[in-house]
Design an enzyme around this catalytic site. Structure first.
Site, PDB file in Angstrom:
ATOM      1  N   TYR A 145      -9.493   6.199 -11.768  1.00 54.44           N
ATOM      2  CA  TYR A 145      -9.381   6.866 -10.459  1.00 54.44           C
ATOM      3  C   TYR A 145      -9.135   8.365 -10.589  1.00 54.44           C
ATOM      4  CZ  TYR A 145      -7.444   2.101  -9.569  1.00 54.44           C
ATOM      5  OH  TYR A 145      -7.179   0.759  -9.539  1.00 54.44           O
ATOM      6  N   PRO A 156       4.488  -5.282  -0.735  1.00 56.25           N
ATOM      7  CA  PRO A 156       4.465  -4.059  -1.546  1.00 56.25           C
ATOM      8  C   PRO A 156       4.329  -4.360  -3.039  1.00 56.25           C
ATOM      9  CG  PRO A 156       6.714  -4.534  -0.839  1.00 56.25           C
ATOM     10  CD  PRO A 156       5.847  -5.608  -0.258  1.00 56.25           C
ATOM     11  N   CYS A 197     -12.954   5.663 -28.348  1.00 56.15           N
ATOM     12  CA  CYS A 197     -14.253   6.333 -28.472  1.00 56.15           C
ATOM     13  C   CYS A 197     -14.964   6.404 -27.125  1.00 56.15           C
ATOM     14  CB  CYS A 197     -15.099   5.608 -29.508  1.00 56.15           C
ATOM     15  SG  CYS A 197     -14.243   5.529 -31.075  1.00 56.15           S
ATOM     16  N   TYR A 236       0.106  -0.900 -12.176  1.00 57.73           N
ATOM     17  CA  TYR A 236      -1.333  -0.780 -12.463  1.00 57.73           C
ATOM     18  C   TYR A 236      -1.599  -0.067 -13.787  1.00 57.73           C
ATOM     19  CZ  TYR A 236      -1.451  -2.299  -7.645  1.00 57.73           C
ATOM     20  OH  TYR A 236      -1.239  -3.014  -6.496  1.00 57.73           O
ATOM     21  N   ARG A 249      -5.486   4.267 -15.396  1.00 59.14           N
ATOM     22  CA  ARG A 249      -5.638   4.897 -14.075  1.00 59.14           C
ATOM     23  C   ARG A 249      -6.343   6.256 -14.113  1.00 59.14           C
ATOM     24  NH1 ARG A 249      -1.838   6.327 -11.404  1.00 59.14           N
ATOM     25  NH2 ARG A 249      -2.730   5.865  -9.370  1.00 59.14           N
ATOM     26  N   GLY A 309       0.764  -1.241   0.000  1.00 62.46           N
ATOM     27  CA  GLY A 309       0.000   0.000   0.000  1.00 62.46           C
ATOM     28  C   GLY A 309       0.792   1.286   0.000  1.00 62.46           C
TER      29      GLY A 309
HETATM   30  C1  LIG Z   1      -2.941  -4.894  -4.148  1.00 66.91           C
HETATM   31  C2  LIG Z   1      -2.452  -5.600  -2.935  1.00 66.91           C
HETATM   32  C3  LIG Z   1      -1.162  -5.366  -2.451  1.00 66.91           C
HETATM   33  C4  LIG Z   1      -0.218  -4.372  -3.069  1.00 66.91           C
HETATM   34  O1  LIG Z   1      -0.671  -3.069  -2.935  1.00 66.91           O
HETATM   35  P1  LIG Z   1       0.259  -1.829  -3.396  1.00 66.91           P
HETATM   36  O2  LIG Z   1      -0.576  -0.650  -3.098  1.00 66.91           O
HETATM   37  O3  LIG Z   1       0.514  -2.008  -4.840  1.00 66.91           O
HETATM   38  O4  LIG Z   1       1.489  -1.883  -2.580  1.00 66.91           O
HETATM   39  C5  LIG Z   1      -0.748  -6.084  -1.353  1.00 66.91           C
HETATM   40  N1  LIG Z   1      -1.558  -6.982  -0.751  1.00 66.91           N
HETATM   41  C6  LIG Z   1      -2.810  -7.230  -1.192  1.00 66.91           C
HETATM   42  C7  LIG Z   1      -3.652  -8.231  -0.484  1.00 66.91           C
HETATM   43  C8  LIG Z   1      -3.305  -6.549  -2.290  1.00 66.91           C
HETATM   44  O5  LIG Z   1      -4.546  -6.785  -2.717  1.00 66.91           O
END
Ligand SMILES: *Cc1c(COP(=O)(O)O)cnc(C)c1O
Length: 434
Positions: free
Chosen positions: A327, A285, A353, A381, A323, A247
């Site tokens: 988002y 990560p 389109c 992504y 993206r 994350g």
């Molecule tokens: C998507 C995801 C991640 C990675 O998230 P990032 O934001 O790319 O670091 C890690 N664990 C799980 C369970 C996920 O779904």
């Protein structure tokens, strides 16, 4: 323009008036391989990984690259060779890890909707841990494992109910989220797991969201996780590893996420204070390992100045770079060879389109048709969410390693796209008679 103008990307920089990835001139790669073209820097990936490794120095940790950020075999191989494990979310992800030389026992299988077939294949391959997201899934996994004479190693994904303060579509640890087991159900779920003959409790995990740029959500989640570990262990169920998910955000546009080493030094201090510093730890990560290692090189097709807006039509689109449409995300867009002219303001859009097919709004650029642009921060992504919408073949991918470049995925041809499709025999419609 100088390299300071590019956010968080030491491996992508101007030399003179030309943009380079490591030692490779991006315009040369575009000439050779066409556009749109994704170019990834291997050393950028390894230096992002090194920040985590510094943060965890001297600790027991397994870093598991979350390959949904970018599942190219050539990218997986970089992390496998660096000793990483992998966080997967499907059976297809597992096949990719194994095909690229990753180890099954370093795989964490996440996701809310694992099928029985995926569970069976993952058990047969010997994945290291199933991160289970519901009580229903736990029961099914136990059944499947028992039918194979096995016990599945499990961790329960808990929903710590913290707000990661990111885009709602990438917030995953709130009560309203489909992910994880609700805080108050966690201890009963572990008690259920401990009684099931087909599973073996090995850990606990959470993943609170993506593109997180503050440290507070992590600190909150860690405290809530450790409270749970204490409660679960008080109920007599030992927890071997604690997995904090992924994350961590990246710098897309002046974002200031904590660096991985600073963040983890702080989080580890919190673990030490609470007596958990010696536990086996895991992290997952994705974006922070690959996002700023990649760019998407694209050609300007047409300029369409207008009364209200100026449009710059490029050959990359929302099927390559989803993206912004998904988002409202921001990607910096820069010329490969900046022109000295006064910039105008352009909406940079693709050929698809859909009005949602935009890559950047109101960008100051001095451009002409035929110019090459780089969409930055395109390592995560982007290709992993690319589609064939408008019958567009997916872009080629290049891995740069110093002075060398490797095509890690060929441009998708129309034959590739149509493979597997068939035309029903065209005869008379039923009901007509001769
Ligand atoms: C998507 C995801 C991640 C990675 O998230 P990032 O934001 O790319 O670091 C890690 N664990 C799980 C369970 C996920 O779904």
């Amino acid at each position: 323009m100088s390299s300071q103008d590019l956010p968080g990307q030491p491996h992508i920089a101007y030399r003179g008036n030309e943009l380079f990835s490591e030692e490779m001139r991006l315009s040369d790669l575009a000439k050779q391989h066409g556009t749109p073209l994704f170019v990834y820097s291997k050393s950028a990936m390894l230096s992002a990984l090194a920040a985590y490794q510094r943060g965890f120095a001297g600790r027991k940790v397994q870093i598991c690259y979350a390959l949904k950020a970018n599942p190219a075999l050539g990218v997986i191989q970089v992390f496998a060779q660096a000793g990483c494990g992998f966080d997967i979310v499907s059976g297809g992800d597992m096949d990719r890890v194994l095909a690229a030389g990753g180890q099954a026992d370093k795989i964490i299988f996440s996701g809310v909707g694992k099928t029985r077939a995926e569970m069976r294949r993952a058990l047969a391959a010997g994945v290291g841990c199933f991160n289970v997201e519901s009580e229903a899934e736990l029961e099914v996994l136990s059944d499947v494992a028992l039918s194979m004479g096995l016990r599945a190693p499990v961790s329960i994904r808990v929903n710590p109910n913290v707000d990661p303060q990111t885009h709602p579509y990438i917030s995953t640890g709130l009560k309203s989220s489909k992910f994880g087991v609700a805080h108050e159900r966690v201890v009963p779920t572990y008690q259920r797991a401990a009684k099931l003959a087909g599973v073996r409790v090995v850990g606990i995990d959470c993943h609170i969201g993506s593109q997180i740029t503050q440290e507070e959500p992590y600190l909150d989640a860690i405290d809530r996780m450790l409270d749970l570990v204490e409660a679960i262990e008080a109920a007599g169920i030992p927890i071997q590893h604690i997995d904090f998910g992924g994350g961590l955000g990246i710098n897309y546009n002046g974002d200031t996420p904590p660096s991985a080493d600073d963040l983890w030094k702080k989080l580890l201090a919190r673990l030490d204070t609470r007596g958990f510093g010696k536990r086996q730890l895991m992290i997952e990560p994705g974006r922070s390992l690959v996002g700023n290692a990649g760019v998407c090189v694209t050609e300007v097709l047409y300029l369409k100045p207008g009364e209200q807006k100026n449009f710059c039509v490029i050959d990359a689109a929302m099927n390559d770079l989803p993206r912004p449409a998904l988002y409202q995300a921001f990607h910096q867009i820069v010329p490969l060879s900046p022109r000295p002219d006064t910039p105008a303001t352009w909406d940079v859009v693709g050929p698809i389109c859909e009005s949602g097919d935009w890559i950047g709004h109101e960008r100051a650029l001095a451009v002409q048709p035929g110019d090459l642009l780089a969409v930055l921060s395109a390592g995560a992504y982007c290709m992993s969410m690319a589609s064939n919408y408008n019958s567009r073949g997916r872009a080629a991918e290049i891995l740069v390693d110093g002075k060398q470049s490797h095509v890690i995925r060929q441009r998708e041809s129309i034959a590739d796209q149509m493979r597997g499709e068939t035309l029903p025999p065209c005869g008379r419609t039923s009901g007509s008679s001769a």
